[in-house]
Design a protein around this motif. Structure first.
Motif, PDB file in Angstrom:
ATOM      1  N   PHE A  97      27.665  20.294 -24.212  1.00  0.00           N
ATOM      2  CA  PHE A  97      29.048  21.329 -24.031  1.00  0.00           C
ATOM      3  C   PHE A  97      29.287  22.634 -24.415  1.00  0.00           C
ATOM      4  N   THR A 115      33.544  26.156 -20.873  1.00  0.00           N
ATOM      5  CA  THR A 115      33.648  27.464 -19.749  1.00  0.00           C
ATOM      6  C   THR A 115      34.135  29.130 -20.233  1.00  0.00           C
ATOM      7  N   SER A 129      27.638  27.287 -10.674  1.00  0.00           N
ATOM      8  CA  SER A 129      27.737  26.864 -11.831  1.00  0.00           C
ATOM      9  C   SER A 129      28.906  25.462 -11.069  1.00  0.00           C
ATOM     10  N   ASP A 130      29.702  25.834 -10.489  1.00  0.00           N
ATOM     11  CA  ASP A 130      30.362  25.075  -9.557  1.00  0.00           C
ATOM     12  C   ASP A 130      30.211  23.552  -9.434  1.00  0.00           C
ATOM     13  N   ASN A 132      29.120  21.385 -12.792  1.00  0.00           N
ATOM     14  CA  ASN A 132      30.830  21.275 -13.480  1.00  0.00           C
ATOM     15  C   ASN A 132      30.951  20.038 -12.586  1.00  0.00           C
ATOM     16  N   ARG A 133      30.771  20.374 -11.174  1.00  0.00           N
ATOM     17  CA  ARG A 133      31.999  18.866 -10.048  1.00  0.00           C
ATOM     18  C   ARG A 133      31.173  17.880  -9.816  1.00  0.00           C
ATOM     19  N   VAL A 153      27.021  16.918 -13.775  1.00  0.00           N
ATOM     20  CA  VAL A 153      27.408  16.708 -15.246  1.00  0.00           C
ATOM     21  C   VAL A 153      27.929  15.577 -15.145  1.00  0.00           C
ATOM     22  N   MET A 173      24.784  26.974 -17.851  1.00  0.00           N
ATOM     23  CA  MET A 173      26.281  26.067 -17.907  1.00  0.00           C
ATOM     24  C   MET A 173      25.006  24.239 -17.543  1.00  0.00           C
TER      25      MET A 173
END
Length: 283
Positions: free
Chosen positions: A42, A98, A139-140, A143-144, A147, A206
């Motif tokens: 991160f 972010t 990018s969403d 993260n969802r 990661v 990301m």
């Protein structure tokens, strides 16, 4: 299942390799100070953004497990990355990777007096809102899906769970690739290293830290090999060799040592690890 044993290796408290040189080059006081940890993905997101946008900043290494008072003043949960902004009186602070990335992009767009002459961004122009939205969509899914899938795989202890984790991580990568391919079909190719002549994008930054750790941490502890395919391998090569990304990478041993605690799912490894174990959202 890996037959390796937990050796009790401690996590590192200082960058190595190229990242160490970058940290040394940014050790003097500046109006922007990045509070980071050398092994944290991160943090690397924010660090790559700072490097890419050409800001003057100070890199300040902290122990994220000790949560020193100076970090808690900036980040209520004691999580890195955190940003201290000394251009304000009194100084102000931001946390969450972010949020910091978005702030830096806005600051770069509004500030014409930076010492660097770079005009880099991570998004297409505001005049192309659809192309920008596609990068947000990519990018969403990072993260969802990508990661959490990385940590579920790395923290899995029995063979069945590790096989399931590998499948989930590959599916997350495939989901991201499908979004890259969609953007390409729709003519949005100026940003994103999936395209040979594309510029580094927000989605690349990301995803990059976890794709990078897949090539060393997951390879070492889980025997993982990234998906085949010339297009995907070329993307990974462009991403990991991008100058801003390379300057924030330490040597492989730092990651192997620092992620052993995750690979053997030691108790209270981190708030992220605890969330994965509990099946709750990442902090």
């Amino acid at each position: 299942m890996s037959n390796r044993q937990d050796s009790g290796r401690p996590y590192h408290l200082e960058c190595t390799g190229a990242a160490q040189e970058t940290a040394k080059a940014h050790s003097n006081p500046e109006n922007i100070t990045l509070f980071g940890s050398c092994f944290c993905p991160f943090v690397q997101r924010v660090w790559v953004t700072l490097e890419h946008l050409g800001f003057d900043y100070k890199y300040y290494e902290v122990d994220p497990y000790k949560k020193p008072a100076e970090l808690l003043e900036l980040s209520p949960k004691g999580l890195v990355p955190a940003l201290r902004l000394d251009g304000y009186n009194p100084p102000r602070a931001l946390n969450e990777s972010t949020v910091i990335m978005d702030f830096l992009l806005d600051l770069a767009a509004s500030n014409t007096k930076r010492s660097s002459h770079t005009t880099e961004s991570l998004f297409p122009l505001l005049s192309d809102p659809y192309a920008r939205a596609l990068i947000r969509l990519q990018s969403d899914t990072v993260n969802r899906s990508l990661v959490p899938a990385f940590y579920r795989y790395l923290q899995a202890q029995d063979e069945e769970k590790q096989i399931e984790g590998a499948k989930g991580f590959v599916e997350a990568i495939d989901g991201l690739v499908k979004l890259f391919e969609r953007a390409e079909r729709e003519g949005c190719t100026s940003y994103g290293l999936w395209h040979e002549r594309g510029s580094l994008s927000y989605a690349d930054v990301m995803a990059g830290p976890w794709i990078f750790r897949a090539t060393n941490v997951l390879k070492h502890y889980r025997g993982f090999v990234l998906p085949e395919g010339a297009r995907f391998r070329a993307y990974v090569d462009r991403l990991l060799n991008h100058p801003a990304f390379k300057r924030t990478c330490s040597t492989e041993q730092l990651y192997l040592d620092s992620y052993e605690r995750y690979a053997f799912n030691r108790p209270n490894t981190s708030q992220v690890a605890n969330a994965i174990n509990a099946g709750t959202a990442l902090p």
